[in-house]
Design an enzyme around this catalytic site. Structure first.
Site, PDB file in Angstrom:
ATOM      1  N   LEU A  88       0.883  -1.123  -0.156  1.00  0.00           N
ATOM      2  CA  LEU A  88      -0.045   0.015  -0.069  1.00  0.00           C
ATOM      3  C   LEU A  88       0.829   1.300  -0.118  1.00  0.00           C
ATOM      4  O   LEU A  88       0.290   2.297  -0.139  1.00  0.00           O
ATOM      5  CB  LEU A  88      -1.054   0.095   1.111  1.00  0.00           C
ATOM      6  CG  LEU A  88      -2.143  -1.000   1.411  1.00  0.00           C
ATOM      7  CD1 LEU A  88      -2.958  -1.160   2.269  1.00  0.00           C
ATOM      8  CD2 LEU A  88      -2.842  -1.134   0.015  1.00  0.00           C
ATOM      9  N   ARG A  89       2.292   1.029   0.043  1.00  0.00           N
ATOM     10  CA  ARG A  89       3.098   2.280  -0.069  1.00  0.00           C
ATOM     11  C   ARG A  89       3.037   3.252   0.978  1.00  0.00           C
ATOM     12  O   ARG A  89       3.876   4.305   0.750  1.00  0.00           O
ATOM     13  CB  ARG A  89       3.136   2.752  -1.403  1.00  0.00           C
ATOM     14  CG  ARG A  89       3.080   1.882  -2.822  1.00  0.00           C
ATOM     15  CD  ARG A  89       4.357   1.005  -2.618  1.00  0.00           C
ATOM     16  NE  ARG A  89       4.823   0.272  -3.911  1.00  0.00           N
ATOM     17  CZ  ARG A  89       5.467  -0.789  -3.905  1.00  0.00           C
ATOM     18  NH1 ARG A  89       6.078  -1.153  -2.934  1.00  0.00           N
ATOM     19  NH2 ARG A  89       5.656  -1.218  -5.139  1.00  0.00           N
ATOM     20  N   ASP A 177       9.603  -8.711   2.731  1.00  0.00           N
ATOM     21  CA  ASP A 177       9.423  -8.688   1.304  1.00  0.00           C
ATOM     22  C   ASP A 177      10.104  -7.606   0.679  1.00  0.00           C
ATOM     23  O   ASP A 177      10.221  -6.584   1.083  1.00  0.00           O
ATOM     24  CB  ASP A 177       7.804  -8.863   1.392  1.00  0.00           C
ATOM     25  CG  ASP A 177       7.544  -8.798  -0.108  1.00  0.00           C
ATOM     26  OD1 ASP A 177       8.162  -9.685  -1.063  1.00  0.00           O
ATOM     27  OD2 ASP A 177       6.394  -8.347  -0.720  1.00  0.00           O
ATOM     28  N   HIS A 257       4.521 -15.727  -3.044  1.00  0.00           N
ATOM     29  CA  HIS A 257       4.496 -15.748  -4.491  1.00  0.00           C
ATOM     30  C   HIS A 257       5.549 -16.647  -5.213  1.00  0.00           C
ATOM     31  O   HIS A 257       6.692 -16.575  -5.816  1.00  0.00           O
ATOM     32  CB  HIS A 257       5.208 -14.250  -5.043  1.00  0.00           C
ATOM     33  CG  HIS A 257       6.159 -13.469  -4.299  1.00  0.00           C
ATOM     34  ND1 HIS A 257       7.537 -14.151  -4.059  1.00  0.00           N
ATOM     35  CD2 HIS A 257       6.280 -12.236  -3.838  1.00  0.00           C
ATOM     36  CE1 HIS A 257       8.086 -13.226  -3.334  1.00  0.00           C
ATOM     37  NE2 HIS A 257       7.625 -11.984  -3.429  1.00  0.00           N
ATOM     38  N   ASN A 303       9.185  -9.457  -9.449  1.00  0.00           N
ATOM     39  CA  ASN A 303      10.160 -10.243  -8.803  1.00  0.00           C
ATOM     40  C   ASN A 303       9.363 -11.176  -7.753  1.00  0.00           C
ATOM     41  O   ASN A 303       8.790 -10.540  -6.898  1.00  0.00           O
ATOM     42  CB  ASN A 303      11.276  -9.524  -7.921  1.00  0.00           C
ATOM     43  CG  ASN A 303      12.228 -10.404  -7.267  1.00  0.00           C
ATOM     44  OD1 ASN A 303      12.567 -11.215  -7.818  1.00  0.00           O
ATOM     45  ND2 ASN A 303      12.943  -9.633  -6.550  1.00  0.00           N
ATOM     46  N   ASP A 330       0.018  -9.701  -4.571  1.00  0.00           N
ATOM     47  CA  ASP A 330       1.469  -8.861  -4.445  1.00  0.00           C
ATOM     48  C   ASP A 330       1.371  -7.637  -5.357  1.00  0.00           C
ATOM     49  O   ASP A 330       2.319  -7.198  -5.981  1.00  0.00           O
ATOM     50  CB  ASP A 330       2.720  -9.882  -5.286  1.00  0.00           C
ATOM     51  CG  ASP A 330       4.096  -9.207  -4.968  1.00  0.00           C
ATOM     52  OD1 ASP A 330       4.009  -8.074  -3.906  1.00  0.00           O
ATOM     53  OD2 ASP A 330       4.861  -9.580  -5.378  1.00  0.00           O
ATOM     54  N   HIS A 334       3.806   1.371  -8.976  1.00  0.00           N
ATOM     55  CA  HIS A 334       4.850   2.021  -9.113  1.00  0.00           C
ATOM     56  C   HIS A 334       4.052   3.193 -10.250  1.00  0.00           C
ATOM     57  O   HIS A 334       3.420   3.025 -10.905  1.00  0.00           O
ATOM     58  CB  HIS A 334       5.776   1.435  -9.929  1.00  0.00           C
ATOM     59  CG  HIS A 334       6.506   0.430  -9.076  1.00  0.00           C
ATOM     60  ND1 HIS A 334       7.447   0.814  -7.980  1.00  0.00           N
ATOM     61  CD2 HIS A 334       6.780  -1.009  -9.267  1.00  0.00           C
ATOM     62  CE1 HIS A 334       7.871  -0.139  -7.549  1.00  0.00           C
ATOM     63  NE2 HIS A 334       7.429  -1.400  -7.924  1.00  0.00           N
TER      64      HIS A 334
HETATM   65 ZN   LIG Z   1       5.497  -8.242  -2.384  1.00  0.00          ZN
HETATM   66 ZN   LIG Z   2       8.258 -10.138  -2.793  1.00  0.00          ZN
END
Ligand SMILES: [Zn+2]
Ligand SMILES: [Zn+2]
Length: 456
Positions: A88-89, A177, A257, A303, A330, A334
């Site tokens: 959520l940054r 993460d 992931h 990633n 995930d 950006h």
């Molecule tokens: Zn992540």
């Molecule tokens: Zn990750």
């Protein structure tokens, strides 16, 4: 200002955010209700009162005196989804996303709860920061949010955070993460602390000595494009190592992931040995491969990277068999200027909350390779892994519902996004299945603009 909505789990961790329950009753009439855990699979009327499911009845039988009536005929009603892995940054990177826009995107995707990652700026590695973030979520988040704190200070992989204090402040667990815990010794110590304080250790698996310098999956496509590769063993050797450590310390570990067949096999082997491990897979790893990266679209740079068709099939099989417990997006927003650079320089990550169900429905359920009920199960299973109550369509349960038109066709992103960012790997694809409305912890968190609602 929304009243804070807190859902407590057995350890005292709690979700924060979500709106207050509506004052009027809500009647969703005649939708095909599908809840794989209660064996509900047919048309019904569902009445929500005070944020709870108050009545379930044969279609057309509930009058809903004074209720707001949502016509569900021809639509499907599921328990709303839970995403145990979103970015959520906030704090510090609100130009990409914040608590409001990220949870708005989640609600638009049919999610009633999400768990946010701590690789923010500053890193969520202290109790005072967690407290202020939970208070902000209670004010700003459209749906309830849980937070994972960092395993190591500053995500630097060296010194453990104050794990007990963070659990006391309401963390759901821990993750670095974005990065792995490269040192086995540090992870072992975290597993030992976990025994004292609880919380799930949630792991992004990558061996930096193998992945260094890579921008996509190492294989025929990376060779053809001349782009540095990340071999699958970068992930799978770490999954195997950390499963072994979890077994040795009897720890509780969740693998994030998964991207390749070898990792699925490593998780299956660990489960067979009775280790307390679980795993997730993302819609992009389940639906896309490195072949899709040939156009060097930076929205497909993530990633772990998209791997081969063999890996993709192994992930689908793993999700079907239960080796992979749940779907997680995930969701990694950006800003446009950050992604509009040459492939090798672009940051890793794709958004995913708004397209997760539709993309999986379109590419797995409609072709007949994955049952709809099983998909709903796997999109809600993340709750139990983090000791949250599982959204359930039953009388007396909190209303966590998503109403979906399975026949609706739309082009991802054609009308913009609820997310602040638009770096979605499915952008421009024609999808079938659209979320019309989401009820999260009793409150209406999302309504599709064109979807009409009538008052009784
Ligand atoms: Zn992540
Ligand atoms: Zn990750």
């Amino acid at each position: 200002m929304a009243a804070p909505s807190l859902l407590h789990d057995s350890s005292g961790s709690a979700l924060a955010g979500g709106g207050p329950p509506p004052e009027r009753d809500l009647l969703i009439s005649g939708a095909h209700v599908l809840d794989p855990r209660t064996d509900l699979d047919g048309p019904a009327d569902v009445l929500v009162r005070g944020g709870q499911i108050a009545e379930l009845a044969e279609p057309g039988t509930l009058g809903g005196q004074g209720a707001e009536v949502v016509r569900g005929e021809g639509k499907h009603l599921f328990p709303a989804f839970v995403d145990p892995h979103v970015h959520l940054r906030s704090p510090g990177q609100e130009h990409k996303e914040d608590l409001e826009t990220g949870t708005r995107a989640a609600a638009a995707g049919g999610f009633c709860a999400v768990i946010a990652m701590p690789n923010t700026d500053p890193v969520l590695d202290s109790a005072p920061l967690l407290r202020s973030l939970r208070e902000a979520a209670a004010r700003e988040a459209r749906i309830p949010v849980g937070f994972l704190a960092a395993i190591t200070r500053g995500l630097e992989g060296q010194e453990l955070t104050e794990m007990a204090e963070l659990m006391g402040e309401g963390a759901f667990g821990f993750t670095d993460d974005g990065r792995p815990v490269a040192s086995a010794g540090v992870l072992r110590k975290a597993l030992q602390y976990q025994r004292l304080c609880g919380g799930v250790l949630t792991l992004h698996e990558e061996d930096p000595s193998l992945s260094k310098g890579g921008s996509m999956h190492e294989g025929a496509v990376s060779a053809a494009l001349g782009i540095g590769g990340i071999p699958s063993v970068s992930e799978s050797t770490m999954v195997a190592r950390d499963a072994e450590l979890a077994g040795y310390e009897d720890g509780r570990v969740h693998f994030q992931h998964l991207s390749c067949a070898a990792s699925v096999h490593a998780v299956a082997a660990a489960k067979e040995r009775g280790f307390r491990v679980s795993a997730e897979a993302t819609p992009h790893h389940l639906l896309l491969t490195d072949e899709d990266v040939r156009g060097m679209d930076t929205r497909l740079k993530m990633n772990p990277p998209l791997a081969t068709e063999t890996d993709r099939i192994a992930l689908i099989e793993g999700l079907r068999s239960g080796t992979i417990d749940c779907v997680a997006t995930d969701h990694a927003p950006h800003a446009r200027h950050e992604k509009e650079v040459p492939f090798e320089q672009a940051p890793m990550g794709t958004t995913g909350l708004e397209t997760a169900f539709a993309a999986l429905h379109t590419d797995l359920v409609l072709p007949g390779s994955f049952a709809l009920g099983l998909l709903v199960e796997r999109m809600t299973a993340g709750a139990a892994l983090f000791e949250l109550p599982t959204p359930t369509v039953a009388v007396g349960e909190p209303a966590n519902l998503t109403l979906v038109d399975l026949a609706a066709q739309w082009v991802a992103g054609e009308n913009g996004w609820e997310s602040r960012s638009e770096n979605c790997c499915f952008a421009g694809r024609k999808l079938t299945g659209r979320v019309l409305m989401t009820v999260a912890a009793g409150a209406i968190a999302y309504r599709e603009r064109a979807f009409s609602v009538v008052a009784a």
